[in-house]
Design an enzyme around this catalytic site. Structure first.
Site, PDB file in Angstrom:
ATOM      1  CG  ASP A 101      34.730  47.779  33.641  1.00  0.00           C
ATOM      2  OD1 ASP A 101      35.398  48.824  33.534  1.00  0.00           O
ATOM      3  OD2 ASP A 101      34.936  46.934  34.530  1.00  0.00           O
ATOM      4  CD  GLU A 161      62.452  27.674  18.657  1.00  0.00           C
ATOM      5  OE1 GLU A 161      62.753  27.726  17.455  1.00  0.00           O
ATOM      6  OE2 GLU A 161      63.301  27.579  19.569  1.00  0.00           O
ATOM      7  CE  LYS A 168      37.563  46.928  40.566  1.00  0.00           C
ATOM      8  NZ  LYS A 168      37.817  46.464  39.200  1.00  0.00           N
ATOM      9  NE  ARG A 201      43.905  44.259  33.268  1.00  0.00           N
ATOM     10  CZ  ARG A 201      43.099  43.204  33.358  1.00  0.00           C
ATOM     11  NH1 ARG A 201      42.055  43.241  34.135  1.00  0.00           N
ATOM     12  NH2 ARG A 201      43.357  42.115  32.669  1.00  0.00           N
ATOM     13  CD  GLN A 202      50.460  43.545  37.790  1.00  0.00           C
ATOM     14  OE1 GLN A 202      51.269  44.028  38.572  1.00  0.00           O
ATOM     15  NE2 GLN A 202      49.369  42.916  38.197  1.00  0.00           N
TER      16      GLN A 202
HETATM   17  C1  R5P Z   1      39.743  47.579  36.293  1.00  0.00           C
HETATM   18  O1  R5P Z   1      40.122  48.599  36.737  1.00  0.00           O
HETATM   19  C2  R5P Z   1      39.058  47.454  34.980  1.00  0.00           C
HETATM   20  O2  R5P Z   1      38.401  48.614  34.603  1.00  0.00           O
HETATM   21  C3  R5P Z   1      38.080  46.300  35.028  1.00  0.00           C
HETATM   22  O3  R5P Z   1      37.029  46.603  35.902  1.00  0.00           O
HETATM   23  C4  R5P Z   1      38.752  45.059  35.473  1.00  0.00           C
HETATM   24  O4  R5P Z   1      39.954  44.888  34.784  1.00  0.00           O
HETATM   25  C5  R5P Z   1      37.866  43.878  35.260  1.00  0.00           C
HETATM   26  O5  R5P Z   1      38.540  42.755  35.691  1.00  0.00           O
HETATM   27  P1  R5P Z   1      37.782  41.462  36.190  1.00  0.00           P
HETATM   28  O6  R5P Z   1      36.829  41.059  35.104  1.00  0.00           O
HETATM   29  O7  R5P Z   1      38.896  40.474  36.384  1.00  0.00           O
HETATM   30  O8  R5P Z   1      37.106  41.793  37.481  1.00  0.00           O
END
Ligand code: R5P
Length: 295
Positions: A218, A38, A191, A94-95
């Site tokens: 990115d 904790e 992708k 992202r979710q």
């Molecule tokens: C996804 O849409 C993001 O822009 C990144 O490309 C992604 O989150 C990268 O994740 P990873 O390194 O796990 O491929």
């Protein structure tokens, strides 16, 4: 009165620069773990009557979020006039959809938790994909500031004749903005993700930019799968050592090794998440966003 900034684990350079830019006082606190796991938290600087900024990257969200929420609640209980979160990296973005029946849409639940505990939120390049803005899930005033000005400045100083390449369609928003600032050409790859770590990308014809230095850009490197796949294709096309430039260096285990194995020699990130690749400071853009919330 000067705002009070409590640092809950940010990059030291970012924290100090933000204090300077905002004229903030650094608050002292004690944060540690009890043997049972904790959290123990004690504020050594009183937040009574102060506007409080909690500076907290959320790159290890399950570990970092509870202490941040405890700090926010304690500041409120002890009389802070407002408590905001400056999160250089905002987790659980992202979710954003139930991909399969029964899945948790964690972005929405997480936003609900933070909205109940804070008065405002400032973050850098949150992963807005299916959400257009943080307002769709956050109930508090929020500002998403862009790392683009800082990334463009770094590129201008460090890379002659860059061609910017985004590894997927989502990256177009970041790549286009940075490219426009330095008047550089840019492309976005396609992708396909077949698993948490399995990623395939297609590379367009880059012959027109044969003399340029490719810069893969990115918002996040997490497993490294996306950038490694893009790197491998660029190497196959005969480009030597693309620069890997990113905002949030999440770098899950093995990610950096995977990038190095795919041919990365120069990996550069913003200081939104503490990592050895941090070279681009986002303090100025964050300070602009925070000022807007404090006014
Ligand atoms: C996804 O849409 C993001 O822009 C990144 O490309 C992604 O989150 C990268 O994740 P990873 O390194 O796990 O491929």
């Amino acid at each position: 009165m000067r705002p009070l900034l409590f640092d809950l684990g940010a990059h030291p350079g970012l924290s100090v620069r933000l204090q300077d830019l905002l004229g903030a006082e650094r608050g002292a606190l004690e944060l540690r773990r009890f043997p049972d796991g904790e959290s123990y938290l004690r504020l050594d600087t009183s937040p009574q009557g102060r506007a409080v900024i909690l500076l907290c990257p959320l790159d290890r969200p399950d570990e970092c979020t509870l202490p941040m929420l405890f700090a926010a609640a304690t500041c409120r209980e002890l009389g802070a006039t407002c408590v905001g979160l400056a999160a250089p990296y905002l987790a659980y973005m992202r979710q954003d959809i139930r991909f399969r029946p029964g899945e948790a849409v964690t972005s929405r639940t997480y936003a609900g938790m933070l909205s109940g505990a804070l008065d405002w939120l400032v973050t850098v390049d949150p992963h807005l994909h299916r959400y257009q803005s943080l307002d769709e899930i956050y109930r508090i005033p929020s500002r998403s500031v862009a790392a683009a000005p800082a990334l463009a400045e770094w590129l201008r100083a460090e890379v002659a004749c860059p061609v910017l390449i985004g590894p997927d369609a989502e990256s177009a928003q970041w790549v286009a903005e940075v490219a426009a600032r330095i008047d550089a050409p840019w492309r976005v790859l396609e992708k396909t993700r077949s698993g948490d770590r399995e990623v395939a990308v297609s590379v367009p014809d880059l012959d027109a930019h044969a003399g340029c230095t490719p810069v893969l850009l990115d918002d996040i490197v997490s497993t490294g799968g996306t950038m490694a796949a893009a790197l491998a294709h660029l190497r196959e096309q005969g480009f030597a050592s693309p620069v890997c430039l990113l905002v949030h260096a999440i770098f899950a285990a093995e990610a950096e090794a995977m990038l190095r194995a795919a041919g990365a020699t120069r990996i550069v990130s913003c200081n939104t998440v503490v990592h050895s690749s941090n070279s681009v400071c986002v303090a100025e853009v964050m300070a602009d966003g925070i000022r807007g919330c404090l006014d």
